[in-house]
Design a protein around this motif. Structure first.
Motif, PDB file in Angstrom:
ATOM      1  N   LEU A   1      58.456 -36.739  27.767  1.00  0.00           N
ATOM      2  CA  LEU A   1      59.432 -36.489  28.828  1.00  0.00           C
ATOM      3  C   LEU A   1      60.348 -37.700  28.922  1.00  0.00           C
TER       4      LEU A   1
ATOM      5  N   ASN B   1      66.471 -37.322  29.468  1.00  0.00           N
ATOM      6  CA  ASN B   1      67.247 -36.087  29.286  1.00  0.00           C
ATOM      7  C   ASN B   1      66.375 -34.840  29.190  1.00  0.00           C
ATOM      8  N   GLY B   2      65.103 -34.971  29.587  1.00  0.00           N
ATOM      9  CA  GLY B   2      64.231 -33.809  29.556  1.00  0.00           C
ATOM     10  C   GLY B   2      63.120 -33.941  28.540  1.00  0.00           C
ATOM     11  N   PRO B   3      62.498 -32.816  28.166  1.00  0.00           N
ATOM     12  CA  PRO B   3      61.362 -32.867  27.243  1.00  0.00           C
ATOM     13  C   PRO B   3      61.778 -33.223  25.820  1.00  0.00           C
TER      14      PRO B   3
ATOM     15  N   ASP C   1      62.671 -33.256  22.122  1.00  0.00           N
ATOM     16  CA  ASP C   1      63.365 -32.247  21.325  1.00  0.00           C
ATOM     17  C   ASP C   1      62.417 -31.676  20.282  1.00  0.00           C
TER      18      ASP C   1
END
Length: 252
Positions: free
Chosen positions: A93, A96-98, A100
């Motif tokens: 995490l 910018n989020g989980p 890629d």
């Protein structure tokens, strides 16, 4: 196995551990095929050692087969050393989020699938060679990392891929024993490859304090020297060997 006069394939041979391995083998009398995605780097190393350069991607069967064919044209293919790999960092995490998913798949594809691709095609060619002492036909050496055992934060993809390479070692050795082919895996620690030159001098100095002894970064030529030693010792098989100065990676 005496490497003098044999043919050897080194993937990722255009720089770092692969280049040092190719150089060590050439000095010992092997005819070396240097495979690398960077065609210019592969050609530079091959020209320096009197080897053959084959540009290619280890994830592409046709590229690896071309390298195997080129090596076999120089003499009996007895050795394949897989050094090709990538090591992008990303957290599960991040800001910018989980993580890629494509990046994770790419790392596993190059480091693990690419290694297996090389192993299977090199083994198929080695199995057709005449046996040496102890009925040995060849040796395959793959490259994992100490991150396979104590991966740091941000290394999920890299550690998973290298853990897979380490786990591949014993079952592959068992599969190939009937063909007289040994399989080994090296797990290097902090080695002074070109990647280290992107760090500041202060950062490199801090890394030298992590190994137990000696307190320094490893040298690529020490990796190459270990490859030669493993070639000579037929009893070495099915094992993952750390080359790290007693290093154990901290969480970060």
């Amino acid at each position: 196995m005496d490497v003098n006069g044999i043919s050897a394939l080194v993937t990722g041979g255009g720089s770092g551990l692969g280049a040092a391995t190719a150089e060590a083998l050439a000095r010992a009398g092997a005819r070396v095929v240097v495979m690398d995605r960077n065609a210019e780097a592969a050609q530079s190393v091959a020209a320096r050692i009197g080897g053959t350069a084959i540009p290619g991607d280890v994830t592409r069967p046709e590229d690896v087969q071309a390298a195997v064919d080129a090596a076999s044209a120089l003499g009996p293919l007895r050795l394949a050393v897989s050094c090709a790999g990538i090591a992008p960092a990303a957290r599960v995490l991040g800001r910018n989020g989980p993580h890629d998913l494509e990046l994770f798949s790419k790392v596993v594809g190059v480091n693990l699938v690419g290694t297996f691709n090389t192993l299977r095609l090199a083994a198929a060619r080695m199995a057709g060679t005449e046996p040496l002492a102890d009925n040995e036909r060849g040796l395959i050496i793959n490259t994992a990392s100490v991150a396979a055992f104590e991966g740091q934060g941000g290394q999920c993809a890299y550690a998973a891929s290298k853990g897979g390479v380490a786990a591949l070692t014993l079952p592959a050795a068992r599969d190939l024993a009937r063909s007289g082919i040994r399989v080994l895996c090296l797990a290097p620690g902090l080695i002074h490859t070109p990647l280290m030159d992107t760090l500041t001098e202060e950062a490199r100095a801090s890394l030298t304090q992590l190994p137990l002894f000696p307190k320094r970064l490893g040298r690529p030529d020490e990796f190459g020297a270990l490859v030669l030693s493993l070639c000579a010792n037929t009893l070495m098989n099915g094992e993952t060997i750390r080359i790290d100065g007693g290093l154990r990676l901290p969480p970060q």
